[in-house]
Scaffold this motif. Structure first.
Motif, PDB file in Angstrom:
ATOM      1  N   ASP A 135      95.732  65.697  89.284  1.00  0.00           N
ATOM      2  CA  ASP A 135      94.469  66.452  89.748  1.00  0.00           C
ATOM      3  C   ASP A 135      94.033  67.592  88.859  1.00  0.00           C
ATOM      4  N   ALA A 136      95.148  68.397  88.487  1.00  0.00           N
ATOM      5  CA  ALA A 136      94.976  69.544  87.591  1.00  0.00           C
ATOM      6  C   ALA A 136      94.716  69.272  86.290  1.00  0.00           C
ATOM      7  N   ALA A 137      95.203  68.144  85.693  1.00  0.00           N
ATOM      8  CA  ALA A 137      94.961  67.720  84.384  1.00  0.00           C
ATOM      9  C   ALA A 137      93.725  67.134  84.404  1.00  0.00           C
ATOM     10  N   LEU A 138      93.110  66.421  85.337  1.00  0.00           N
ATOM     11  CA  LEU A 138      91.569  65.917  85.610  1.00  0.00           C
ATOM     12  C   LEU A 138      90.732  67.022  85.429  1.00  0.00           C
ATOM     13  N   ALA A 139      91.039  68.004  86.065  1.00  0.00           N
ATOM     14  CA  ALA A 139      90.029  69.269  86.380  1.00  0.00           C
ATOM     15  C   ALA A 139      89.853  69.678  85.105  1.00  0.00           C
ATOM     16  N   LEU A 140      90.514  69.459  83.950  1.00  0.00           N
ATOM     17  CA  LEU A 140      90.329  70.017  82.696  1.00  0.00           C
ATOM     18  C   LEU A 140      89.433  69.121  81.844  1.00  0.00           C
ATOM     19  N   VAL A 141      89.400  68.068  82.217  1.00  0.00           N
ATOM     20  CA  VAL A 141      88.627  67.230  81.541  1.00  0.00           C
ATOM     21  C   VAL A 141      86.751  67.562  81.601  1.00  0.00           C
ATOM     22  N   PRO A 142      86.336  67.622  80.781  1.00  0.00           N
ATOM     23  CA  PRO A 142      84.746  68.261  80.875  1.00  0.00           C
ATOM     24  C   PRO A 142      83.822  67.032  81.372  1.00  0.00           C
ATOM     25  N   SER A 143      82.826  67.719  82.274  1.00  0.00           N
ATOM     26  CA  SER A 143      81.942  66.496  82.757  1.00  0.00           C
ATOM     27  C   SER A 143      80.939  65.912  81.836  1.00  0.00           C
ATOM     28  N   GLY A 144      80.612  64.980  82.050  1.00  0.00           N
ATOM     29  CA  GLY A 144      79.344  64.300  80.964  1.00  0.00           C
ATOM     30  C   GLY A 144      79.411  63.122  81.115  1.00  0.00           C
ATOM     31  N   GLU A 145      78.157  62.534  80.212  1.00  0.00           N
ATOM     32  CA  GLU A 145      78.193  61.289  79.941  1.00  0.00           C
ATOM     33  C   GLU A 145      79.280  60.553  78.975  1.00  0.00           C
ATOM     34  N   PRO A 146      79.657  59.369  79.181  1.00  0.00           N
ATOM     35  CA  PRO A 146      80.458  58.526  78.370  1.00  0.00           C
ATOM     36  C   PRO A 146      80.140  58.408  77.000  1.00  0.00           C
ATOM     37  N   VAL A 147      80.779  58.450  76.304  1.00  0.00           N
ATOM     38  CA  VAL A 147      80.238  57.894  74.790  1.00  0.00           C
ATOM     39  C   VAL A 147      79.998  56.587  74.863  1.00  0.00           C
ATOM     40  N   ALA A 148      78.790  56.229  73.923  1.00  0.00           N
ATOM     41  CA  ALA A 148      78.402  54.716  74.057  1.00  0.00           C
ATOM     42  C   ALA A 148      79.506  54.014  74.019  1.00  0.00           C
ATOM     43  N   GLY A 149      79.562  53.106  74.516  1.00  0.00           N
ATOM     44  CA  GLY A 149      80.706  51.915  74.393  1.00  0.00           C
ATOM     45  C   GLY A 149      81.787  52.225  75.556  1.00  0.00           C
ATOM     46  N   ASP A 150      81.924  53.356  76.027  1.00  0.00           N
ATOM     47  CA  ASP A 150      82.730  53.875  76.907  1.00  0.00           C
ATOM     48  C   ASP A 150      82.715  53.697  78.226  1.00  0.00           C
ATOM     49  N   GLU A 151      81.592  53.229  78.574  1.00  0.00           N
ATOM     50  CA  GLU A 151      80.997  53.214  80.084  1.00  0.00           C
ATOM     51  C   GLU A 151      81.742  52.039  80.825  1.00  0.00           C
ATOM     52  N   LEU A 152      81.859  52.385  82.031  1.00  0.00           N
ATOM     53  CA  LEU A 152      82.426  51.256  83.053  1.00  0.00           C
ATOM     54  C   LEU A 152      81.548  50.192  83.097  1.00  0.00           C
TER      55      LEU A 152
END
Length: 74
Positions: free
Chosen positions: A56-73
């Motif tokens: 969870d601590a590692a994920l908290a370091l990931v900036p929020s935002g839209e995925p790069v085109a082509g990386d969407e789920l």
């Protein structure tokens, strides 16, 4: 399985296998088996250190935002 090696590496393998008293195929098999065992140990040690809190601590370091085109789920 067919494996292409540079002649210089093949020569080194032949010499190492000769010193061990085994065929080149047997030497490669022993080497691959040893390497895989070390990888399993490495991952086992890493997994033992893991925790949900660290994840969870590692994920908290990931900036929020839209995925790069082509990386969407999907």
């Amino acid at each position: 399985m067919s494996l292409r090696l540079p002649e210089s590496l093949h020569a080194q393998l032949r010499e190492m296998a000769r010193k061990e008293g085994v065929s080149v195929n047997q030497y490669i098999l022993m080497s691959v088996t040893e390497r895989m065992a070390r990888s399993e140990d490495y991952f086992a040690v890493r997994a033992a250190r893991a925790s949900a809190e660290k994840f969870d601590a590692a994920l908290a370091l990931v900036p929020s935002g839209e995925p790069v085109a082509g990386d969407e789920l999907p």
